[in-house]
Design an enzyme around this catalytic site. Structure first.
Site, mmCIF file in Angstrom:
data_model
loop_
_atom_site.group_PDB
_atom_site.id
_atom_site.type_symbol
_atom_site.label_atom_id
_atom_site.label_comp_id
_atom_site.label_asym_id
_atom_site.label_seq_id
_atom_site.Cartn_x
_atom_site.Cartn_y
_atom_site.Cartn_z
ATOM 1 C CE LYS A 99 -4.503 1.036 0.643
ATOM 2 N NZ LYS A 99 -5.744 0.321 0.328
ATOM 3 N N GLY A 115 -20.552 6.486 6.301
ATOM 4 C CA GLY A 115 -19.767 6.961 5.154
ATOM 5 C C GLY A 115 -20.413 6.601 3.833
ATOM 6 N N GLY A 118 -19.347 7.399 0.717
ATOM 7 C CA GLY A 118 -18.383 7.756 -0.318
ATOM 8 C C GLY A 118 -18.511 6.827 -1.509
ATOM 9 C CB VAL A 138 -17.177 1.599 -0.937
ATOM 10 C CG1 VAL A 138 -17.734 0.200 -0.687
ATOM 11 C CG2 VAL A 138 -15.805 1.500 -1.600
HETATM 12 P P1 NAD Z 1 -14.354 7.748 0.021
HETATM 13 O O1 NAD Z 1 -13.341 8.738 0.473
HETATM 14 O O2 NAD Z 1 -14.959 7.888 -1.326
HETATM 15 O O3 NAD Z 1 -15.568 7.715 1.074
HETATM 16 C C1 NAD Z 1 -15.444 7.864 2.446
HETATM 17 C C2 NAD Z 1 -16.694 8.590 2.916
HETATM 18 O O4 NAD Z 1 -16.712 8.590 4.343
HETATM 19 C C3 NAD Z 1 -16.756 10.051 2.468
HETATM 20 O O5 NAD Z 1 -18.029 10.327 1.935
HETATM 21 C C4 NAD Z 1 -16.502 10.824 3.756
HETATM 22 O O6 NAD Z 1 -17.147 12.088 3.769
HETATM 23 C C5 NAD Z 1 -17.086 9.884 4.781
HETATM 24 N N1 NAD Z 1 -16.596 10.031 6.140
HETATM 25 C C6 NAD Z 1 -15.340 10.313 6.558
HETATM 26 N N2 NAD Z 1 -15.297 10.318 7.902
HETATM 27 C C7 NAD Z 1 -16.543 10.012 8.335
HETATM 28 C C8 NAD Z 1 -17.121 9.829 9.603
HETATM 29 N N3 NAD Z 1 -16.431 9.989 10.734
HETATM 30 N N4 NAD Z 1 -18.426 9.481 9.673
HETATM 31 C C9 NAD Z 1 -19.152 9.315 8.555
HETATM 32 N N5 NAD Z 1 -18.650 9.484 7.319
HETATM 33 C C10 NAD Z 1 -17.364 9.824 7.212
HETATM 34 O O7 NAD Z 1 -13.680 6.314 0.215
HETATM 35 P P2 NAD Z 1 -14.150 4.911 -0.380
HETATM 36 O O8 NAD Z 1 -13.375 4.622 -1.599
HETATM 37 O O9 NAD Z 1 -15.644 4.850 -0.394
HETATM 38 O O10 NAD Z 1 -13.595 3.928 0.742
HETATM 39 C C11 NAD Z 1 -14.240 3.806 2.008
HETATM 40 C C12 NAD Z 1 -13.456 2.827 2.868
HETATM 41 O O11 NAD Z 1 -13.408 1.554 2.222
HETATM 42 C C13 NAD Z 1 -11.984 3.210 3.110
HETATM 43 O O12 NAD Z 1 -11.595 2.774 4.395
HETATM 44 C C14 NAD Z 1 -11.242 2.432 2.052
HETATM 45 O O13 NAD Z 1 -9.902 2.178 2.410
HETATM 46 C C15 NAD Z 1 -12.054 1.161 2.033
HETATM 47 N N6 NAD Z 1 -11.945 0.419 0.777
HETATM 48 C C16 NAD Z 1 -12.275 1.010 -0.400
HETATM 49 C C17 NAD Z 1 -12.181 0.286 -1.578
HETATM 50 C C18 NAD Z 1 -12.587 0.883 -2.897
HETATM 51 O O14 NAD Z 1 -12.743 0.124 -3.867
HETATM 52 N N7 NAD Z 1 -12.783 2.186 -2.987
HETATM 53 C C19 NAD Z 1 -11.730 -1.038 -1.550
HETATM 54 C C20 NAD Z 1 -11.411 -1.628 -0.314
HETATM 55 C C21 NAD Z 1 -11.521 -0.876 0.848
#
Ligand code: NAD
Length: 346
Positions: A79, A179, A181, A183
């Site tokens: 990573k 969250g 975001g 995902v």
């Molecule tokens: P992202 O940044 O698009 O979404 C994260 C969301 O969480 C954002 O909307 C943000 O505003 C919100 N957020 C942050 N702090 C918060 C809190 N305290 N309470 C509520 N909401 C909060 O990220 P993502 O790509 O959706 O990934 C989310 C998680 O999943 C991360 O931990 C990432 O490492 C993990 N992940 C993502 C993927 C992927 O394919 N994108 C794959 C495996 C793991």
């Protein structure tokens, strides 16, 4: 330690690279290449200090080793984290410098998107190194892994709901999503379509308002979401949400979400089990994205085949739930042992 996490095998290597012109400060952690080149995304984040970034790189890369092993991928775990420069910065220059750092590892590490980075960033990286994936390609498979990650979490919730909660479908099941975001939003879409009731929170009020309008989701504050009354909790924000403070307040019986490193400390898995809460380990259920970018990288991408492979995460969830009955371990401890046993060349 700079070399790894307590009570774990040390990381194979960590590259610390900086570039004065672009402001790049990155750490690329290669945890294990036992199964193949270390594969894992790149996070851009405003870390409190360099040690926090280093620690995140160590934890996330180890999680990638476990994730890739359980997903049966011929890749090790790695990573990258980039410390977000303060103030204005030139994104293209930053990712060009990052690409040079990735390239210097000569394929020991392959990068892709993670929190804070986009498909456009990875396209920029691709101009300078071939060790990158997660790029939309004209007429071919590729790009944003988030919908695939969400699908893997969704099928895992289905599997868990069946075995742990005795539900034949998700109709009326109350799921709290922390969250919305990349995902979390897709997960909300899948759950809504399956008839689940949603409770959501995000630091961005525009996202929760959209979920309320589109899915009829109940909106709570970021301080309330973990303890919200629900059947399933899906942490989809950042790591360490399951900790000594939150665990005593949880109301869910099942936890299954996308966020990496949900347990603040390993013994938090025991604390959840003591409370009768079944925790489906993050690196088991959130492998959809890496399955997608790994297939894309190997040129084996085809939507149907990738979705079928991601759907098989549910089979591994079922296997884990059978294994814990025999071993008496917690799901977290069982998944750790299972993944460790697979950290060898496939
Ligand atoms: P992202 O940044 O698009 O979404 C994260 C969301 O969480 C954002 O909307 C943000 O505003 C919100 N957020 C942050 N702090 C918060 C809190 N305290 N309470 C509520 N909401 C909060 O990220 P993502 O790509 O959706 O990934 C989310 C998680 O999943 C991360 O931990 C990432 O490492 C993990 N992940 C993502 C993927 C992927 O394919 N994108 C794959 C495996 C793991």
């Amino acid at each position: 330690s700079f070399f790894g996490l307590p009570h774990q095998a040390p990381h194979e290597r960590v590259l610390i690279a900086a570039d004065a012109e672009s402001g790049l400060r990155t750490m690329i952690a290669v945890h294990s290449t036992a199964r193949g080149p270390a594969f894992g995304g790149c996070r851009l984040w405003a870390y409190e200090n360099d040690l926090a970034a280093h620690h995140d790189a160590l934890r996330l890369s180890q999680g990638m080793s476990m994730k890739n092993a359980l997903a049966g991928l011929p890749f090790g775990g790695g990573k990258a984290v980039i410390v977000k420069p303060k103030g204005e910065f030139d994104r293209a220059k930053l990712f060009a410098a990052f690409a040079r750092a990735v390239d210097s590892l000569q394929g020991a590490y392959i990068t892709a998107e993670d929190v804070g980075t986009t498909t456009a960033d990875m396209r920029g990286v691709q101009a300078l190194t071939k060790y990158v994936s997660g790029i939309p390609r004209e007429g071919a498979f590729g790009g944003d892994p988030s919908p695939k990650t969400a699908w893997g979490v969704f099928v895992s919730i289905e599997a868990g709901a069946k075995t742990v909660l005795g539900r034949s479908d998700l109709q009326g099941l109350k799921v709290a999503i922390q969250g919305l975001g990349a995902v979390g939003w897709h997960l909300a879409e899948f759950l809504h379509k399956a008839g689940a009731q949603l409770v959501v929170a995000d630091i961005d009020p525009a996202k929760t308002a959209k979920a309320q309008a589109q899915f009829g989701a109940e909106v709570v504050t970021v301080d309330q979401i973990l303890a919200a009354p629900c059947d399933v909790l899906a942490p989809c924000a950042l790591g360490a949400s399951l900790n000594a403070t939150s665990i005593p307040t949880l109301q869910a019986k099942l936890i299954c979400g996308a966020a990496n490193n949900q347990l603040a400390l390993p013994h938090d898995g025991d604390e959840l089990a003591k409370r009768g809460i079944t925790y489906l380990p993050d690196y088991l259920v959130n492998a959809g994205g890496i399955i997608s970018v790994a297939r894309e990288y190997r040129g084996e991408g085809e939507e149907g085949a990738v979705m079928a492979e991601v759907s098989r995460i549910a089979e591994r969830v079922n296997e884990l739930l059978v294994r814990i009955k025999t071993s008496g371990r917690t799901p977290a401890a069982e998944a750790d042992a299972w993944a460790q046993s697979l950290l060898v060349k496939p």
